[in-house]
Design a protein around this motif. Sequence first.
Motif, short mmCIF file in Angstrom:
data_model
loop_
_atom_site.label_atom_id
_atom_site.label_comp_id
_atom_site.label_asym_id
_atom_site.label_seq_id
_atom_site.Cartn_x
_atom_site.Cartn_y
_atom_site.Cartn_z
N LYS A 79 -7.30 11.24 -7.26
CA LYS A 79 -6.04 11.44 -7.98
C LYS A 79 -5.92 10.45 -9.16
CE LYS A 79 -4.25 14.42 -4.97
NZ LYS A 79 -4.61 14.00 -3.65
N LEU A 80 -5.07 10.82 -10.10
CA LEU A 80 -4.65 9.91 -11.16
C LEU A 80 -3.35 9.25 -10.72
CD1 LEU A 80 -5.29 12.26 -14.22
CD2 LEU A 80 -6.60 10.22 -13.65
N VAL A 81 -3.37 7.93 -10.57
CA VAL A 81 -2.25 7.22 -9.96
C VAL A 81 -1.38 6.57 -11.04
CG1 VAL A 81 -1.55 5.50 -8.27
CG2 VAL A 81 -3.72 6.72 -7.97
N MET A 82 -0.10 6.90 -11.03
CA MET A 82 0.87 6.26 -11.93
C MET A 82 1.32 4.94 -11.30
SD MET A 82 3.06 9.70 -12.83
CE MET A 82 4.33 8.82 -13.77
N VAL A 83 1.18 3.83 -12.04
CA VAL A 83 1.36 2.52 -11.42
C VAL A 83 2.47 1.69 -12.05
CG1 VAL A 83 -1.04 2.38 -10.67
CG2 VAL A 83 -0.40 1.48 -12.93
N SER A 84 3.25 2.26 -12.95
CA SER A 84 4.30 1.51 -13.63
C SER A 84 5.68 1.95 -13.19
CB SER A 84 4.18 1.67 -15.15
OG SER A 84 2.94 1.18 -15.61
N GLN A 85 6.63 1.04 -13.30
CA GLN A 85 8.01 1.36 -12.94
C GLN A 85 8.56 2.43 -13.87
OE1 GLN A 85 10.66 -2.01 -13.15
NE2 GLN A 85 12.49 -0.74 -12.98
N TYR A 86 9.27 3.38 -13.31
CA TYR A 86 9.95 4.42 -14.09
C TYR A 86 11.11 3.81 -14.85
CZ TYR A 86 13.06 8.40 -15.00
OH TYR A 86 13.89 9.33 -15.58
N LEU A 95 -6.87 0.20 -6.22
CA LEU A 95 -6.82 1.67 -6.29
C LEU A 95 -8.20 2.24 -6.60
CD1 LEU A 95 -3.47 2.01 -8.24
CD2 LEU A 95 -3.84 2.49 -5.81
N GLU A 96 -8.93 1.56 -7.45
CA GLU A 96 -10.29 2.00 -7.75
C GLU A 96 -11.15 1.98 -6.49
OE1 GLU A 96 -13.44 1.05 -11.24
OE2 GLU A 96 -12.72 -0.72 -10.15
N ALA A 97 -11.03 0.92 -5.70
CA ALA A 97 -11.81 0.82 -4.46
C ALA A 97 -11.42 1.90 -3.46
CB ALA A 97 -11.62 -0.57 -3.85
N ALA A 98 -10.17 2.37 -3.54
CA ALA A 98 -9.71 3.41 -2.61
C ALA A 98 -10.10 4.81 -3.06
CB ALA A 98 -8.19 3.31 -2.45
N GLY A 99 -10.75 4.93 -4.23
CA GLY A 99 -11.25 6.23 -4.65
C GLY A 99 -10.40 6.97 -5.67
N ALA A 100 -9.43 6.29 -6.28
CA ALA A 100 -8.63 6.95 -7.32
C ALA A 100 -9.54 7.40 -8.45
CB ALA A 100 -7.56 5.99 -7.85
N ALA A 101 -9.20 8.55 -9.05
CA ALA A 101 -9.99 9.06 -10.16
C ALA A 101 -9.70 8.32 -11.46
CB ALA A 101 -9.72 10.55 -10.35
N GLY A 102 -8.50 7.81 -11.57
CA GLY A 102 -8.09 7.09 -12.77
C GLY A 102 -6.69 6.56 -12.60
N ILE A 103 -6.22 5.80 -13.57
CA ILE A 103 -4.90 5.16 -13.46
C ILE A 103 -4.11 5.42 -14.73
CG2 ILE A 103 -3.74 2.91 -13.32
CD1 ILE A 103 -6.15 2.03 -11.56
N ILE A 104 -2.83 5.71 -14.54
CA ILE A 104 -1.91 5.94 -15.65
C ILE A 104 -0.83 4.86 -15.59
CG2 ILE A 104 -0.32 7.56 -16.75
CD1 ILE A 104 -3.15 8.62 -16.61
N SER A 105 -0.68 4.13 -16.68
CA SER A 105 0.35 3.09 -16.74
C SER A 105 1.25 3.34 -17.93
CB SER A 105 -0.29 1.70 -16.86
OG SER A 105 -0.94 1.55 -18.11
#
Length: 516
Positions: A149-156, A207-217
């Motif tokens: 998954k692409l994980v969103m990591v910033s506060q809304y 998150l990278e170690a857990a297998g995330a495909a990428g990160i969105i901040s």
Amino acid sequence: MKNYAKVLMLSTVFSVGLNAQTQDQMTKSIMDETYNNSQLEKLAYELLDGIGPRLVGSPKMQQSHDWAVSKFKSWGIDARNEQWGEWKSWERGTSSIEMVFPYVKSLEGMQLAFSPATPSKGLTADVVMLPTFSSKEDFTKWLSSVKGKLVMVSQYQPSGRPEYNWKEFATPESFEKMQNESKAASEAWQNSIKVTGETSRTLNAKLEAAGAAGIISSNWSRGFGVNKIFSAGTKKIPVMDVSLEDYGQLYRMLKNGTTPKLKITANSKDKGMAPTFNTVAEIKGSEKPDEYIILSAHLDSWDGGTGATDNGTGTITMMEVARILKKLYPNPKRTIIVGLWGSEEQGLNGSRGYVSAHKEQMPKIQAVFNQDNGTGRIANISGQGFLNSYDYLGRWLAAVPRELTKDIKTTFPGTPGGGGSDHASFVAAGVPAFMLGSLNWSYGNYTWHTNRDTYDKIVFDDVKSNVALIAIMTYMASEDPEKASAEKIKLPVNQRTGERMAWPEVKEPTRKGGLD
């Protein structure tokens, strides 16, 4: 005997008058050259638009060092690049972020510095949002769901309007409600991150170690259209920063039961390790060549914009000062050095490297003038904890036309700067080094480390006033018959610890960086 004394007195008066006349003429000449023959706009274009952002270790950083050396030499000033270490070399390429479900839309955003590339055909994946957690166990359990998954990591951020805009137009009740809600949401978000045992610096790697495909901040800088652009913090998966507006839309889709799908393409290049440098230029002193005045600014930048106000303005200021002095004052009494440092952004590494490599110079430095906080005219100067700084800085400032100094606030003796910019590297070594603090011009929100730190944000009238002021002060420091005192104040007791504060310690630079 009386006649001899009379002749000596007349000679002294004549000498003082002659020096004052020479000083006045030099001041006028500097002002004329600064305002009627300025090279600032050309320098800014060549550095900012022509070369661009200057991330440590990158090919653009090396290009800027070589450009600076060539420019100094074209003015007849000796210059060289001095290596102090090496850094991971990363080169930004083209990138795009596309929402492909529930409909097609191009999103505004960019790769973070040092982010790994995507496969050549891009990466397509569903988006998930980092939830709030009540315990580390909740976080650990949730991690298993991020694979692919692409994980969103910033506060809304529910409002993209900066606080000053709310304050101007909202009712007092609405403004207070917004502030309270914003504060509560921020505290809840920070507490959630805290219970995971991670920080904003370590979360991406987890998150990278857990297998995330990428990160969105989305590191919003609390102004219209501005985000901070820092490092990715991953080794294999891409990290993209997205505008507040687009990030908010993705968040609201998830909250309302729609899972957006994004396609990311990022063509950055990992170029291994590269040597890192300072550019050092020198106008040799004629009478006291082994005493020094250093004009200090860092050449590197983050690479969301082109590093215009952090620290393109400081760089072109010190280069222009050197050009003017070489033209009008080619044989200074003391040696004038321009230091354009590398890797200030990662911890003052270039200036620390210079201090380490030139230990013999440190007791012989008359003054360091450092400029590094935006495009504004100089507005404050602290004595940095040097007991007699009011005396010699006061004398040098007195030669500057009142129109340039009338709004400058001085703080003497002040306290030693332990970080923040490159003057601190010299202060730690006991060198009278002074940060020439600028007017704000919304620096913190709109240009400091943002995607909007570009040429158009420069206020050249203010930069010219800084050039004139620093050139005149440098001339005065060079001509001063006295060596500036480096005597330190006795630091006060820290009220929290009950112990006397210590002078900052000299630190070695990170010699091999970007590998974490």
